[in-house]
Enzyme design. Sequence first.
Site, short mmCIF file in Angstrom:
data_model
loop_
_atom_site.label_atom_id
_atom_site.label_comp_id
_atom_site.label_asym_id
_atom_site.label_seq_id
_atom_site.Cartn_x
_atom_site.Cartn_y
_atom_site.Cartn_z
N SER A 20 -4.63 8.61 -3.45
CA SER A 20 -4.23 8.83 -2.05
C SER A 20 -3.36 10.06 -1.90
O SER A 20 -2.31 10.15 -2.52
CB SER A 20 -3.39 7.66 -1.52
OG SER A 20 -4.07 6.46 -1.65
N HIS A 66 -8.66 9.34 2.03
CA HIS A 66 -9.52 9.42 0.85
C HIS A 66 -10.84 10.03 1.25
O HIS A 66 -11.51 9.52 2.14
CB HIS A 66 -9.83 8.02 0.29
CG HIS A 66 -8.71 7.40 -0.44
ND1 HIS A 66 -8.87 6.85 -1.68
CD2 HIS A 66 -7.42 7.25 -0.13
CE1 HIS A 66 -7.70 6.38 -2.08
NE2 HIS A 66 -6.80 6.60 -1.15
N HIS A 95 -11.52 0.64 -4.05
CA HIS A 95 -10.46 -0.34 -4.31
C HIS A 95 -11.01 -1.75 -4.15
O HIS A 95 -11.84 -2.01 -3.28
CB HIS A 95 -9.30 -0.16 -3.33
CG HIS A 95 -8.69 1.21 -3.34
ND1 HIS A 95 -9.22 2.26 -2.62
CD2 HIS A 95 -7.61 1.69 -3.99
CE1 HIS A 95 -8.47 3.33 -2.83
NE2 HIS A 95 -7.50 3.03 -3.65
N TYR A 101 -9.45 -4.11 -2.79
CA TYR A 101 -9.10 -4.65 -1.45
C TYR A 101 -10.09 -4.25 -0.37
O TYR A 101 -10.11 -4.83 0.71
CB TYR A 101 -7.67 -4.24 -1.04
CG TYR A 101 -7.43 -2.76 -0.87
CD1 TYR A 101 -7.96 -2.05 0.20
CD2 TYR A 101 -6.66 -2.06 -1.79
CE1 TYR A 101 -7.74 -0.69 0.35
CE2 TYR A 101 -6.43 -0.71 -1.65
CZ TYR A 101 -6.98 -0.03 -0.58
OH TYR A 101 -6.76 1.31 -0.45
N ALA A 132 -1.11 6.66 -5.90
CA ALA A 132 0.15 6.50 -5.18
C ALA A 132 0.67 5.12 -5.54
O ALA A 132 -0.11 4.17 -5.63
CB ALA A 132 -0.09 6.61 -3.68
N ASN A 146 6.91 5.84 -2.32
CA ASN A 146 7.89 5.04 -1.56
C ASN A 146 8.56 4.09 -2.53
O ASN A 146 8.01 3.81 -3.59
CB ASN A 146 7.17 4.22 -0.47
CG ASN A 146 6.08 3.33 -1.09
OD1 ASN A 146 5.00 3.81 -1.42
ND2 ASN A 146 6.38 2.06 -1.27
N HIS A 173 1.80 2.99 5.45
CA HIS A 173 0.82 3.89 4.85
C HIS A 173 1.11 5.36 5.18
O HIS A 173 0.88 6.24 4.35
CB HIS A 173 -0.58 3.51 5.33
CG HIS A 173 -1.68 4.30 4.69
ND1 HIS A 173 -1.90 4.31 3.32
CD2 HIS A 173 -2.63 5.10 5.22
CE1 HIS A 173 -2.92 5.10 3.05
NE2 HIS A 173 -3.39 5.59 4.17
#
Length: 272
Positions: free
Chosen positions: A30, A61, A83, A85, A113, A235, A247
Amino acid sequence: MNYMDKIKESIRYIKEKTKMKPSIGLILGSGLGSLGERIKNPTIIEYKDIPNFPISTVKGHKGQLIIGQLGDKDVIAMQGRFHYYEGYPLDEVVFPIRVIIGLGIKNLIVTNAAGGVDESFKPGDLMIINDHINFTGQNPLRGKNLEELGPRFVDMTLSYDKALIALAKNIGGKLNISLKEGVYMWFTGPTYETPAEVKLARTLGASAVGMSTVPEVIVATHQGIKVLGISCITNMAAGVLDKPLNHEEVIETSLMVKDKFEKLVIEILANM
Ligand code: HPA
């Protein structure tokens, strides 16, 4: 068509588009995809044009392979990854990795990330992954083993190649880029972790948490490919600081870090 035949069909398609034989694969996470734009004499192939490839759905992406030169190395970069998810079964998540390995790469640089769990980290740090924890209960090698690709029971002791870690740290020192090092813990997402999960991750020995990379590293290890993993700490993970995360922050930080990240990877490549 069975899985092996699908891999072979995708490899054939890519080989029709380029004569190059990349020796190094790059998975750009990302906000880190812009390294792909530095590739010289690129052959760009969109995932949607490659037979059997899934299609990526995440903002920030892209979905394409870029084959070309970075410095003096022939590389193949994945700009955008898949991914768990997103809803793909893991054999689809790792399908492109099987394909780029089939194209002949010997080394794989995986980037992502990640949320910082180690309280000494700060957003914008780069972390060399020296090990991982698969916290999902999922494994891309579950099911019938593909004997022609690798063994049934895979040793993960040396998944993150020691020599590549040493090289990355050495280059970081030379370029004056401070590098962290630690364990990446894979959660399925798409929710970020709860503060309690982040505490648990720290207790279990994780330095960073994220939603990718581990399935890819598992199949690379299955096939005997040397891996270097780099996390961009975009983060602090949930509950580490007294503020919510989102995000946008992840993308913003990775964009801020991209020059440092690109310099590092390019110099590592030059010395591989
Ligand atoms: N958690 C999981 N994945 C992530 C994070 C996070 O905090 N930041 C970027 N990807």
